[in-house]
Design a protein around this motif. Structure first.
Motif: not given
Length: 294
Positions: A137-152, A214-218, A223-230
């Motif tokens: 289970f990728d916790k960082l990925r789950a946190f990123a999606l929960v953050f996006e859904s909660t605040f965006l 778009i919001s979910m992917m960005i 959050i996962e530190g992949r902005w260079k490959t966005l």
């Protein structure tokens, strides 16, 4: 013969009226007699209660003031306790949730969106790891999606649904349109409650759907530190993710239209959260399918 029948009918009617009057008179006399007897009974009972000092006996028509102290609870308290016992835990949770929607709608809807998004991503990660044979289970990925859904996404749906209800109210009268002979069938449908619900759902799929993707992917990339490959991920995954998102939403189209038609505006986001368990799983899977490892 006709005159005889008419005379007989009037005679029967007069007899029935006389019987009714006698019955009412007898009933009123009987009630007055009962009231007099009840008053006499109350007077005698109150007189007897003053003369008798024994604690073991009281007149039945009087209330003992020490009864409630001996029982420890009043009858009203016992009724409330019995009522609380009959209410199930599910009903209490629903009542509490509806209360929170009234007192703090935005925070309640955002928290619900985040929790249900977590469930959707968990299903997506389970499916992905099932193909590889080992679950991680990728916790960082789950946190990123929960953050996006909660605040965006959550606040966006909250304000968007309210604004769509303001622009195209679902619960409205069609009396003025029904008398207009020049209106077409399509115009009548779009102006009806079901038509307004369809407009809401179409706007959610066509306008808000791409914003969600778009919001979910960005958010997940940052959050996962992949902005260079966005940008590479956008070119690779956006169109397949958007296509999967649209097909998933269309598959729920009849249910969503019915839900928007039947439910008040404050409960529509809750339905969308339930539907988004599948939607989040699909979008999360496609959004991370070709993610480049940094």
């Amino acid at each position: 013969s006709i005159a005889y029948l008419i005379t007989s009918l009037f005679y029967l009617n007069g007899c029935c009226s006389a019987v009714d009057r006698q019955t009412e008179l007898h009933g009123s006399n009987f009630n007055e007699k009962n009231e007099e007897e009840a008053i006499d009974s109350n007077i005698k009972c109150s007189e007897e209660s003053e003369e008798i000092n024994s604690k073991d006996f009281m007149c039945p028509l009087q209330k003992n003031p020490t009864d409630e102290k001996k029982m420890g609870k009043t009858l009203q308290t016992e009724n409330i306790l019995n009522l609380e016992k009959t209410v199930s835990i599910k009903d209490r949770i629903v009542a509490r949730y509806l209360e929170l929607l009234e007192t703090d709608a935005l925070a309640t809807k955002c928290a619900t969106s985040g929790l249900i998004c977590l469930l959707g991503d968990f299903l997506a990660q389970t499916f992905e790891t099932h193909q590889s044979g080992s679950f991680s289970f990728d916790k960082l990925r789950a946190f990123a999606l929960v953050f996006e859904s909660t605040f965006l996404s959550g606040p966006l749906m909250h304000y968007a649904f309210d604004y769509m209800e303001y622009l195209v109210p679902i619960n409205k009268s069609l009396s003025a349109l029904a008398t207009d002979k020049k209106i077409t069938t399509i115009q009548y449908f779009l102006s009806s409650e079901w038509g307004a619900s369809f407009i809401h759902v179409a706007a959610d799929i066509i306008i808000l759907g791409p914003i969600y993707v778009i919001s979910m992917m960005i958010t997940s990339a940052l959050i996962e530190g992949r902005w260079k490959t966005l940008w590479l991920e956008f070119k690779t995954d956006f169109l397949p993710t958007m296509w999967a998102s649209t097909l998933s939403s269309i598959s729920f189209l009849p249910m969503q239209v019915a839900a928007f038609r039947m439910l008040p505006v404050q409960l529509r986001l809750l339905y969308m959260n339930m539907q988004d368990i599948v939607w989040n799983a699909v979008v999360s899977y496609y959004a991370h399918r070709s993610r480049v490892k940094s």
